[in-house]
Design a protein around this motif. Structure first.
Motif, PDB file in Angstrom:
ATOM      1  N   PRO A  74       0.803  -1.226   0.000  1.00 49.96           N
ATOM      2  CA  PRO A  74       0.000   0.000   0.000  1.00 49.96           C
ATOM      3  C   PRO A  74       0.833   1.272   0.000  1.00 49.96           C
ATOM      4  O   PRO A  74       0.445   2.270  -0.616  1.00 49.96           O
ATOM      5  CB  PRO A  74      -0.833  -0.130   1.286  1.00 49.96           C
ATOM      6  CG  PRO A  74      -0.930  -1.606   1.520  1.00 49.96           C
ATOM      7  CD  PRO A  74       0.397  -2.150   1.075  1.00 49.96           C
ATOM      8  N   PHE A  75       2.002   1.277   0.667  1.00 48.70           N
ATOM      9  CA  PHE A  75       2.797   2.508   0.695  1.00 48.70           C
ATOM     10  C   PHE A  75       3.367   2.835  -0.684  1.00 48.70           C
ATOM     11  O   PHE A  75       3.577   3.997  -1.013  1.00 48.70           O
ATOM     12  CB  PHE A  75       3.909   2.445   1.750  1.00 48.70           C
ATOM     13  CG  PHE A  75       4.792   1.225   1.686  1.00 48.70           C
ATOM     14  CD1 PHE A  75       5.810   1.114   0.753  1.00 48.70           C
ATOM     15  CD2 PHE A  75       4.596   0.185   2.577  1.00 48.70           C
ATOM     16  CE1 PHE A  75       6.622  -0.008   0.709  1.00 48.70           C
ATOM     17  CE2 PHE A  75       5.410  -0.942   2.544  1.00 48.70           C
ATOM     18  CZ  PHE A  75       6.427  -1.044   1.603  1.00 48.70           C
ATOM     19  N   THR A  76       3.610   1.816  -1.512  1.00 50.11           N
ATOM     20  CA  THR A  76       4.052   2.088  -2.884  1.00 50.11           C
ATOM     21  C   THR A  76       2.921   2.716  -3.683  1.00 50.11           C
ATOM     22  O   THR A  76       3.130   3.665  -4.443  1.00 50.11           O
ATOM     23  CB  THR A  76       4.539   0.800  -3.559  1.00 50.11           C
ATOM     24  OG1 THR A  76       5.624   0.257  -2.814  1.00 50.11           O
ATOM     25  CG2 THR A  76       4.991   1.074  -4.986  1.00 50.11           C
ATOM     26  N   ALA A  77       1.710   2.211  -3.503  1.00 51.08           N
ATOM     27  CA  ALA A  77       0.561   2.805  -4.192  1.00 51.08           C
ATOM     28  C   ALA A  77       0.367   4.254  -3.769  1.00 51.08           C
ATOM     29  O   ALA A  77       0.081   5.127  -4.606  1.00 51.08           O
ATOM     30  CB  ALA A  77      -0.696   1.992  -3.900  1.00 51.08           C
ATOM     31  N   ARG A  78       0.529   4.538  -2.478  1.00 53.66           N
ATOM     32  CA  ARG A  78       0.351   5.920  -2.011  1.00 53.66           C
ATOM     33  C   ARG A  78       1.457   6.821  -2.555  1.00 53.66           C
ATOM     34  O   ARG A  78       1.204   7.999  -2.870  1.00 53.66           O
ATOM     35  CB  ARG A  78       0.292   5.965  -0.486  1.00 53.66           C
ATOM     36  CG  ARG A  78      -0.950   5.296   0.096  1.00 53.66           C
ATOM     37  CD  ARG A  78      -1.163   5.665   1.554  1.00 53.66           C
ATOM     38  NE  ARG A  78      -0.086   5.194   2.414  1.00 53.66           N
ATOM     39  CZ  ARG A  78      -0.036   3.987   2.975  1.00 53.66           C
ATOM     40  NH1 ARG A  78      -0.995   3.101   2.716  1.00 53.66           N
ATOM     41  NH2 ARG A  78       0.957   3.650   3.769  1.00 53.66           N
ATOM     42  N   ALA A  79       2.681   6.289  -2.641  1.00 49.92           N
ATOM     43  CA  ALA A  79       3.764   7.086  -3.222  1.00 49.92           C
ATOM     44  C   ALA A  79       3.458   7.406  -4.679  1.00 49.92           C
ATOM     45  O   ALA A  79       3.713   8.534  -5.145  1.00 49.92           O
ATOM     46  CB  ALA A  79       5.091   6.335  -3.097  1.00 49.92           C
ATOM     47  N   MET A  80       2.905   6.455  -5.418  1.00 48.35           N
ATOM     48  CA  MET A  80       2.539   6.706  -6.810  1.00 48.35           C
ATOM     49  C   MET A  80       1.391   7.706  -6.887  1.00 48.35           C
ATOM     50  O   MET A  80       1.374   8.582  -7.762  1.00 48.35           O
ATOM     51  CB  MET A  80       2.166   5.396  -7.499  1.00 48.35           C
ATOM     52  CG  MET A  80       3.313   4.403  -7.585  1.00 48.35           C
ATOM     53  SD  MET A  80       2.893   2.878  -8.466  1.00 48.35           S
ATOM     54  CE  MET A  80       2.842   3.477 -10.170  1.00 48.35           C
ATOM     55  N   ARG A  81       0.439   7.572  -5.995  1.00 48.90           N
ATOM     56  CA  ARG A  81      -0.683   8.516  -5.939  1.00 48.90           C
ATOM     57  C   ARG A  81      -0.185   9.950  -5.798  1.00 48.90           C
ATOM     58  O   ARG A  81      -0.731  10.880  -6.423  1.00 48.90           O
ATOM     59  CB  ARG A  81      -1.575   8.162  -4.750  1.00 48.90           C
ATOM     60  CG  ARG A  81      -2.730   9.121  -4.487  1.00 48.90           C
ATOM     61  CD  ARG A  81      -3.290   8.912  -3.088  1.00 48.90           C
ATOM     62  NE  ARG A  81      -2.313   9.234  -2.039  1.00 48.90           N
ATOM     63  CZ  ARG A  81      -2.476   8.945  -0.758  1.00 48.90           C
ATOM     64  NH1 ARG A  81      -3.554   8.294  -0.345  1.00 48.90           N
ATOM     65  NH2 ARG A  81      -1.544   9.291   0.129  1.00 48.90           N
ATOM     66  N   ASP A  82       0.859  10.151  -5.004  1.00 47.24           N
ATOM     67  CA  ASP A  82       1.327  11.485  -4.666  1.00 47.24           C
ATOM     68  C   ASP A  82       2.431  12.001  -5.589  1.00 47.24           C
ATOM     69  O   ASP A  82       2.943  13.102  -5.362  1.00 47.24           O
ATOM     70  CB  ASP A  82       1.838  11.502  -3.225  1.00 47.24           C
ATOM     71  CG  ASP A  82       0.752  11.168  -2.216  1.00 47.24           C
ATOM     72  OD1 ASP A  82      -0.436  11.322  -2.555  1.00 47.24           O
ATOM     73  OD2 ASP A  82       1.097  10.735  -1.095  1.00 47.24           O
ATOM     74  N   THR A  83       2.814  11.219  -6.590  1.00 48.86           N
ATOM     75  CA  THR A  83       3.891  11.607  -7.503  1.00 48.86           C
ATOM     76  C   THR A  83       3.315  12.120  -8.811  1.00 48.86           C
ATOM     77  O   THR A  83       2.471  11.464  -9.430  1.00 48.86           O
ATOM     78  CB  THR A  83       4.818  10.408  -7.775  1.00 48.86           C
ATOM     79  OG1 THR A  83       5.408   9.983  -6.546  1.00 48.86           O
ATOM     80  CG2 THR A  83       5.926  10.785  -8.748  1.00 48.86           C
ATOM     81  N   SER A  84       3.779  13.273  -9.248  1.00 46.78           N
ATOM     82  CA  SER A  84       3.285  13.851 -10.492  1.00 46.78           C
ATOM     83  C   SER A  84       3.584  12.932 -11.665  1.00 46.78           C
ATOM     84  O   SER A  84       4.697  12.418 -11.799  1.00 46.78           O
ATOM     85  CB  SER A  84       3.930  15.221 -10.709  1.00 46.78           C
ATOM     86  OG  SER A  84       3.466  15.804 -11.895  1.00 46.78           O
ATOM     87  N   ALA A  85       2.598  12.696 -12.511  1.00 44.76           N
ATOM     88  CA  ALA A  85       2.777  11.814 -13.663  1.00 44.76           C
ATOM     89  C   ALA A  85       1.692  12.079 -14.691  1.00 44.76           C
ATOM     90  O   ALA A  85       0.565  12.454 -14.346  1.00 44.76           O
ATOM     91  CB  ALA A  85       2.740  10.352 -13.235  1.00 44.76           C
ATOM     92  N   ASP A  86       2.044  11.878 -15.945  1.00 44.54           N
ATOM     93  CA  ASP A  86       1.079  11.948 -17.039  1.00 44.54           C
ATOM     94  C   ASP A  86       0.637  10.559 -17.482  1.00 44.54           C
ATOM     95  O   ASP A  86      -0.480  10.381 -17.967  1.00 44.54           O
ATOM     96  CB  ASP A  86       1.696  12.677 -18.238  1.00 44.54           C
ATOM     97  CG  ASP A  86       2.179  14.067 -17.897  1.00 44.54           C
ATOM     98  OD1 ASP A  86       1.326  14.902 -17.530  1.00 44.54           O
ATOM     99  OD2 ASP A  86       3.393  14.320 -17.972  1.00 44.54           O
TER     100      ASP A  86
END
Length: 402
Positions: A219-231
């Motif tokens: 889950p912490f990897t998913a949250r890190a991805m959620r909070d990282t700018s990306a197109d």
């Protein structure tokens, strides 16, 4: 060259791409691919090591320097009973094209005994990477750090001043998460991992969250991805869930849904591509866990074997074919309400014919030639006209939730 002609530039976050955090150490700075709050939740040393190995992380600056020196303190892995691993490579690119490669010396050694499950760190000194003979003109330089060595950045020296090299206007950012294959295991160099090659072919900026042994729906990897700018976003699941024997099929599907739900909290409309594993014959229909082949190791070869029983699939154990079927089903169901969600069967990147031509040397990881093939195929299938990341599908991309 006279030392007085050198310019020393502090290594700061503004000079780095592909890192989510920068830790200050007694020697310099250490790029991380997970933020500090996520690292505090890491349950094992494997992921802690993997996220600190800077796959896809590169220094980026603009200068007319003809010589560059980078002092670093590496941590190199060594495996008891296996042949020595090659030194990590630093790739220097000028205006996007590979100009030179170099390695460093010294550094720490992490001695890994896979049979005993133990590690020992042997300390060593700071080393220097040198690049000389660069063209005498203003240019954009990227130094891709070794994807397979923890690298503390101590000092950057050049024979001309440097400035931050901004990302070209309009260039999209691709955020990817996967296993050791996405991390770059056995690739020729950091800019030649399949994900780096695909990013270059697709004309995008890569943030690579491929973690060796650790694509485990954390889950912490998913949250890190959620909070990282990306197109553009992709996730690649399968092999680590099988070869760690981490969960059963009952837990797998809800965990995938939860991972995708979390990403969508921060990126509600960005193209999101779910990729299953490439072909891996030892785990296609045989559950994990994987284990080192001790017979091969006694001969100085690193190979892995599956230790599960195919009969255990009926009780819910995962195999790659089980995971692929579940991922296809999950994406098909969610795509009815999420038009920007896509699926790719990993065997389209590397399948049976590829295995016959370019077999997995240790039964788990593709070699350098296979990385090149996978990168080219991903670029074609994802960034091509009908792909999830086709340019006309990026118009509605979004950043992280604020």
């Amino acid at each position: 060259m006279n030392n007085s002609s050198w310019t020393t530039t502090p290594v700061t976050a503004s000079l780095l791409r592909g890192a989510l955090d920068l830790e200050h150490t007694e020697h310099g700075v250490l790029p991380h691919r997970l933020p500090a709050w996520a690292r505090a939740q890491i349950p094992d040393g494997q992921l802690a090591m993997a996220e600190a190995q800077p796959s896809g992380v590169r220094l980026a600056f603009r200068t007319r320097a003809t010589s560059v020196e980078l002092d670093t303190l590496r941590t190199k892995n060594a495996y008891v009973g296996a042949p020595p691993r090659p030194d990590g490579t630093y790739d220097l690119l000028i205006d996007g094209a590979l100009f030179g490669q170099a390695a460093t010396t010294g550094g720490n050694v992490l001695q890994v005994d896979m049979a005993a499950g133990t590690t020992e760190t042997i300390p060593g000194p700071v080393g220097t990477v040198r690049f000389e003979g660069l063209p005498d003109r203003v240019k954009n330089i990227e130094i891709w750090l070794p994807h397979n060595e923890i690298t503390q950045l101590v000092s950057l020296r050049t024979d001309a001043p440097v400035e931050v090299s901004p990302v070209p206007p309009g260039r999209r950012t691709w955020l990817h998460h996967g296993s050791s294959i996405s991390h770059g295991s056995d690739a020729a160099s950091p800019s030649a991992t399949w994900s780096a090659l695909a990013a270059a072919l697709g004309g995008v900026e890569l943030t690579n969250l491929g973690f060796g042994g650790s694509a485990l729906l954390d889950p912490f990897t998913a949250r890190a991805m959620r909070d990282t700018s990306a197109d553009l976003i992709s996730v690649k699941f399968g092999i680590n869930l099988v070869n760690t024997d981490l969960m059963r099929v009952r837990a797998f599907a809800p965990a995938v849904h939860g991972f995708l739900d979390t990403i969508r909290e921060g990126h509600p409309t960005a193209p999101l591509l779910v990729v299953s594993s490439i072909l891996c014959p030892i785990h296609e229909d045989t559950p994990g866990p994987s284990a080192p082949d001790l017979g091969a190791m006694s001969e100085g070869r690193l190979r892995f074997m599956a230790t599960g029983d195919p009969a255990e699939v009926a009780a819910g154990k995962l195999t790659l074919n089980v995971v692929r079927a579940e991922l296809a089903r999950i994406v098909a169901r969610r795509a009815a309400d999420d038009p920007n969600l896509y699926h790719l069967d990993g065997r389209e990147l590397y399948g049976e014919k590829d295995f016959a031509e370019l077999p997995l040397p240790d039964q788990l990881h593709p070699d350098a030639a296979a990385h090149r093939r996978i990168g080219g195929r991903f670029a074609e299938l994802a960034f091509g006209t009908d792909g999830a990341f086709a340019t006309d599908r990026g118009a509605d991309a979004d950043g992280p939730a604020r």
